[in-house]
Design a protein around this motif. Structure first.
Motif, mmCIF file in Angstrom:
data_model
loop_
_atom_site.group_PDB
_atom_site.id
_atom_site.type_symbol
_atom_site.label_atom_id
_atom_site.label_comp_id
_atom_site.label_asym_id
_atom_site.label_seq_id
_atom_site.Cartn_x
_atom_site.Cartn_y
_atom_site.Cartn_z
ATOM 1 N N LEU B 82 0.822 -1.210 0.000
ATOM 2 C CA LEU B 82 0.000 0.000 0.000
ATOM 3 C C LEU B 82 0.854 1.258 0.000
ATOM 4 C CD1 LEU B 82 -2.883 -0.855 2.454
ATOM 5 C CD2 LEU B 82 -2.989 -0.662 -0.010
ATOM 6 N N GLN B 85 3.767 0.863 -2.960
ATOM 7 C CA GLN B 85 3.227 0.357 -4.231
ATOM 8 C C GLN B 85 4.066 -0.784 -4.783
ATOM 9 O OE1 GLN B 85 0.638 2.400 -5.922
ATOM 10 N NE2 GLN B 85 0.510 3.593 -4.070
ATOM 11 N N LEU B 138 -9.550 -15.368 10.403
ATOM 12 C CA LEU B 138 -8.952 -14.189 9.770
ATOM 13 C C LEU B 138 -8.225 -14.581 8.483
ATOM 14 C CD1 LEU B 138 -7.530 -12.194 12.823
ATOM 15 C CD2 LEU B 138 -9.516 -11.647 11.455
ATOM 16 N N GLY B 141 -10.688 -15.257 5.826
ATOM 17 C CA GLY B 141 -11.193 -13.996 5.300
ATOM 18 C C GLY B 141 -10.256 -13.434 4.249
ATOM 19 N N VAL B 142 -8.963 -13.442 4.560
ATOM 20 C CA VAL B 142 -7.963 -12.912 3.627
ATOM 21 C C VAL B 142 -7.966 -13.707 2.324
ATOM 22 C CG1 VAL B 142 -5.480 -12.742 3.245
ATOM 23 C CG2 VAL B 142 -6.463 -11.883 5.353
ATOM 24 N N LEU B 145 -11.266 -13.141 0.344
ATOM 25 C CA LEU B 145 -11.330 -11.806 -0.271
ATOM 26 C C LEU B 145 -10.430 -11.750 -1.501
ATOM 27 C CD1 LEU B 145 -12.544 -8.951 0.053
ATOM 28 C CD2 LEU B 145 -10.441 -8.306 1.184
ATOM 29 N N GLN B 154 -6.089 -5.585 -7.946
ATOM 30 C CA GLN B 154 -7.110 -4.971 -7.105
ATOM 31 C C GLN B 154 -7.363 -5.847 -5.875
ATOM 32 O OE1 GLN B 154 -10.947 -4.618 -8.948
ATOM 33 N NE2 GLN B 154 -11.595 -2.966 -7.613
ATOM 34 N N LYS B 157 -4.598 -5.469 -3.343
ATOM 35 C CA LYS B 157 -4.666 -4.240 -2.551
ATOM 36 C C LYS B 157 -5.739 -4.345 -1.480
ATOM 37 C CE LYS B 157 -3.169 -1.359 -6.308
ATOM 38 N NZ LYS B 157 -3.763 -0.654 -7.432
ATOM 39 N N ALA B 158 -6.879 -4.920 -1.853
ATOM 40 C CA ALA B 158 -7.957 -5.102 -0.869
ATOM 41 C C ALA B 158 -7.467 -5.981 0.276
ATOM 42 C CB ALA B 158 -9.179 -5.714 -1.544
ATOM 43 N N VAL B 161 -5.239 -4.123 2.746
ATOM 44 C CA VAL B 161 -5.980 -3.338 3.732
ATOM 45 C C VAL B 161 -6.510 -4.254 4.832
ATOM 46 C CG1 VAL B 161 -7.984 -1.852 4.113
ATOM 47 C CG2 VAL B 161 -6.629 -1.595 2.046
ATOM 48 N N LEU B 162 -7.095 -5.391 4.405
ATOM 49 C CA LEU B 162 -7.680 -6.307 5.381
ATOM 50 C C LEU B 162 -6.616 -6.870 6.319
ATOM 51 C CD1 LEU B 162 -10.286 -7.733 6.261
ATOM 52 C CD2 LEU B 162 -9.590 -9.639 4.836
ATOM 53 N N VAL B 165 -5.725 -4.248 8.879
ATOM 54 C CA VAL B 165 -6.788 -4.125 9.880
ATOM 55 C C VAL B 165 -6.735 -5.326 10.820
ATOM 56 C CG1 VAL B 165 -9.285 -4.106 10.214
ATOM 57 C CG2 VAL B 165 -8.271 -2.747 8.401
ATOM 58 N N GLY B 166 -6.517 -6.509 10.244
ATOM 59 C CA GLY B 166 -6.472 -7.725 11.044
ATOM 60 C C GLY B 166 -5.316 -7.720 12.027
ATOM 61 N N ASN B 169 -5.974 -5.659 14.967
ATOM 62 C CA ASN B 169 -6.971 -6.262 15.853
ATOM 63 C C ASN B 169 -6.490 -7.523 16.547
ATOM 64 O OD1 ASN B 169 -9.880 -5.125 15.943
ATOM 65 N ND2 ASN B 169 -9.085 -4.667 13.907
ATOM 66 N N LEU C 158 -14.484 -2.868 1.407
ATOM 67 C CA LEU C 158 -13.649 -3.827 0.682
ATOM 68 C C LEU C 158 -14.464 -4.679 -0.274
ATOM 69 C CD1 LEU C 158 -11.227 -5.075 3.460
ATOM 70 C CD2 LEU C 158 -10.606 -3.829 1.412
ATOM 71 N N LEU C 168 -19.297 -13.058 2.224
ATOM 72 C CA LEU C 168 -17.887 -12.715 2.403
ATOM 73 C C LEU C 168 -17.748 -11.633 3.468
ATOM 74 C CD1 LEU C 168 -15.027 -13.127 1.426
ATOM 75 C CD2 LEU C 168 -15.410 -11.390 -0.301
ATOM 76 N N LEU C 171 -17.758 -13.028 6.852
ATOM 77 C CA LEU C 171 -16.506 -13.747 7.126
ATOM 78 C C LEU C 171 -15.389 -12.764 7.487
ATOM 79 C CD1 LEU C 171 -14.963 -16.396 7.128
ATOM 80 C CD2 LEU C 171 -14.607 -16.143 4.686
ATOM 81 N N LEU C 172 -15.382 -11.619 6.836
ATOM 82 C CA LEU C 172 -14.321 -10.641 7.086
ATOM 83 C C LEU C 172 -14.519 -9.932 8.420
ATOM 84 C CD1 LEU C 172 -13.930 -8.812 3.659
ATOM 85 C CD2 LEU C 172 -12.858 -10.894 4.451
ATOM 86 N N LEU C 176 -13.621 -9.752 13.752
ATOM 87 C CA LEU C 176 -13.173 -8.491 14.340
ATOM 88 C C LEU C 176 -14.128 -7.991 15.418
ATOM 89 C CD1 LEU C 176 -12.056 -6.600 11.105
ATOM 90 C CD2 LEU C 176 -10.696 -8.042 12.588
ATOM 91 N N VAL C 225 -9.502 1.342 -3.272
ATOM 92 C CA VAL C 225 -9.196 0.071 -3.923
ATOM 93 C C VAL C 225 -10.426 -0.430 -4.678
ATOM 94 C CG1 VAL C 225 -8.636 -2.337 -3.517
ATOM 95 C CG2 VAL C 225 -7.452 -0.568 -2.242
#
Lengths: 206, 247, 228
Positions: B82, B85, B138, B141-142, B145, B154, B157-158, B161-162, B165-166, B169, C158, C168, C171-172, C176, C225
């Protein structure tokens, strides 16, 4: 004023354009042409800063647009494929919101609606209007905006002949005042040939 | 200061480099795991309370540590994707995620297997196991996604971010689960009191840990190579490589 | 040259617009509430509706139901704006992205979580919650649901470009939500046992402020994004 250097765009593993250098000067009108899927919209979105190019950068007054986002957005008016009109709001509310977001006064809304032939629809919910009328709501801003750079993706879609004429007139006026207009369209522009430049994107086979 | 790193940001160089690493990693992992597991399973003493079952610890703990560490590594890759780049970081994230998930699953399964003789049941809502379970979510999820996006960069990059955030947390989740556990179960017997580990257990454990780490490294390098190829399939060097393979 | 829109003005403009849209779409406000009530009814029916059983599970059930109904309503946060192109317009407006994101989240919280908080005492009564737990339930919901909205917004941002984002998204986001769930239910439980729960509230408040400060930036990055 706005220039792009060495732009490369790859979407879903297909090269749309490669090493594109562009330079837009005040007073320019640029028509981006090309068959479907040649990356016209991608190019506009990259220029607006909505999309990141695979390579290269876009500069506004010699500064990369990511670094001067606030100034650039202040001077930019972008209209995409979807007009950005909320169907839950009335025509007037939509227009007012659009203007407020760019910190413009909202007193002349009625007059703007007249310009785009929506007079009398002010209090109609956008949900009850046609696609062409949605686009007109979005286009109404052009008659008031102080943005110098206009990036318009297919502005003529679903607009009738008279509307197209008025819009072209407005575009010409804007360029004459030192603005930049970059647009895509499948129709031919009826502007004088000397007034606009055309960039044709070719399909690249790899 | 970072100049020496620069050539490695080139996909082709990175591909060749990781290719050279793989055999080394494989060899080291094989040697370390053979020694470590042999020492751990055959030579180290059985625990006076838990008996022979304690030996599952030589797999369980390295897997648990790696599962957390790999998530952290993924977040660092996400950050560099991020902020700087870095395109190669996209490939790195996609390479790490399933390996991390696999180690998390190993930690969970071995944890459950360890729990059976200790607690008499396969699953107990113990703090560590619960944390591992959430970590597995988690990871899923990654991975999910990343798969959901048509466009690979794309998606990467998403995922970056996840992952960030993860990772922010993760400690909050970890401590809240630990606290929740003490709240509801009173003082559960923690599985092992780490500081008082005997030397005869500690050495095989460390060897096993590094063995697992090199194994993870080798798997990630292999996956990374695949990801680099997939993301650069238009480049001439990839085409040449494919042609050379065909002949 | 117009003076640039002040942050407060921009915030208010977007907040007003979103509230207006939400009020014209009342189903979107009512449906998550109905879902909330139905989930709680299902729990009561499935565990047998014995008053003392209900009493022990009440805090957890109410909180899980609140969490699920928030999740259900979250998808709307950016989806319509993404589809009709107004999200692009928002991203290209001169005001910073985190302001507009915050305005949208606040609007969403006002129309979905606030009614839920007001409805919670009624459901607490149906679940036979101990009278001492009411205040704690109210306070935890008041502090906790904004965290759910803030964290959830990251997940929504996202997945907004994906056609099948729904499952989804859960799940994400659900993993959290675990810390909030743990702290909130523990606070309510502590209150019903007449022990102090200010500590729990303080941690929830800390989480709230931390997510208030950081989440809008993560949402902004995620939206960029997604529109890429």
């Amino acid at each position: 004023m706005l220039n792009a250097s060495n732009l490369t765009c790859i979407r879903e593993e297909r090269i749309l354009f490669d090493a594109l250098d562009l330079d837009f000067q005040p007073g320019d009108i640029w028509q981006i042409a090309g068959a479907n899927g040649t990356g016209k919209t991608s190019l506009l979105r990259i220029l607006a800063g909505l999309m990141e190019p695979e390579n290269g950068e876009v500069c506004y007054q010699q500064t990369a647009i990511q670094k001067c986002a606030e100034e650039y957005h202040q001077d930019l008016l972008y209209l995409g494929h979807s007009p950005g009109v909320k169907s839950e709001l009335t025509v007037l509310e939509n227009l007012k919101f659009n203007l407020q977001l760019c910190s413009q006064d909202t007193e002349q809304c009625e007059k703007l609606l007249e310009q785009v032939d929506l007079f009398g629809f002010a209090d109609t919910l956008a949900a009850h209007l046609s696609a062409g009328q949605h686009r007109r709501i979005a286009l109404a801003r052009l008659w008031l905006t102080q943005a110098k750079i206009w990036i318009l993706d297919e502005p003529f879609t679903a607009i009738d002949k008279l509307g197209v004429k008025r819009l072209e007139q407005r575009i010409l006026e804007h360029a004459d005042q030192g603005g930049i207009v970059i647009l895509t369209t499948h129709q031919d522009l009826s502007l004088p040939k000397s007034r606009y430049q055309t960039l044709t994107l070719e399909r690249i086979f790899s | 200061m970072w100049k020496w790193l620069h050539p490695y940001a080139n996909p082709e160089v990175a591909y060749q480099f990781t290719g050279k690493l793989i055999p080394w990693f494989n060899g080291i992992a094989f040697i370390l795991l053979s020694i470590g597991l042999f020492l751990g399973l055959a030579y180290s003493p059985a625990d006076y309370q838990q008996g022979e079952t304690v030996r599952i610890f030589y797999i369980h703990v390295p897997a648990a540590i790696l599962s957390m560490g790999l998530y952290f590594a993924m977040a660092i890759a996400g950050l560099s994707a991020l902020v700087w780049q870095l395109k190669l970081a996209h490939a790195a994230i996609a390479a790490i995620a399933p390996v991390g998930a696999a180690f998390t699953a190993i930690a969970l399964i071995t944890g459950a297997a360890w729990g059976k003789p200790m607690w008499g049941t396969w699953w107990i809502w113990d703090a560590r196991l619960t944390s591992e379970l959430i970590l597995l979510f988690l990871y899923f999820g990654v991975i999910a996604l990343g798969n959901a996006f048509e466009d690979k960069s794309q998606g990467a990059k998403a995922v970056s971010v996840l992952a960030l955030v993860g990772v922010v947390n993760l400690p909050i989740i970890h401590y809240s689960v630990e606290w929740w556990n003490t709240l509801h179960q009173g003082a559960t017997v923690t599985k092992f009191a780490a500081p008082s580990m005997a030397m005869s257990m500690y050495i095989p454990f460390v060897i096993c840990f590094f063995g697992c780490a090199f194994l993870a490294g080798s798997l990630i390098c292999k996956r990374f190579q695949g990801q680099v190829l997939a993301r650069n399939s238009l480049r001439p060097w990839v085409k040449q490589l494919a042609l050379a393979e065909d002949n | 040259m117009n003076p640039a829109l002040s942050y407060r003005q921009a915030f208010n403009t977007i907040l007003k617009r979103d509230l207006k849209i939400a009020l014209r779409h009342r189903d979107d406000i009512v449906n998550p509430l109905l879902f909330f009530i139905i989930v709680i009814t299902l729990f009561a029916i499935s565990v047998g509706a014995m008053p003392n059983v209900l009493m022990t599970i009440a805090p957890g059930v109410i909180w899980v139901a609140a969490l699920l109904s928030t999740l259900l309503s979250l998808e709307r946060l950016f989806k319509n704006d993404y589809q009709d192109g107004s999200l692009e317009q928002l991203l290209l407006s001169p005001c910073p992205v985190f302001i507009l994101v915050l305005a949208k989240i606040v609007a969403h919280w006002l129309v979905t979580s606030l009614p839920l908080i007001l409805l919670a005492p009624l459901l607490a009564m149906m679940m036979n919650l101990h009278p001492d737990g009411y205040l704690a339930l109210f306070l935890t919901l008041l502090l906790g649901t904004p965290i759910l909205s803030l964290l959830g917004a990251i997940g929504v941002a996202l997945t907004v470009a994906l056609k099948k984002g729904g499952v989804l998204l859960s799940l994400l986001i659900l993993p959290l939500y675990i810390p909030v769930l743990i702290l909130a239910t523990a606070a309510v439980e502590a209150a019903t046992m007449n022990s102090p729960y200010q500590g729990h509230l303080a941690i929830i408040a800390a989480l709230f402020f931390a997510s208030l400060i950081t989440a809008p930036f993560a949402v902004g990055a995620a939206l960029k994004v997604s529109t890429n």
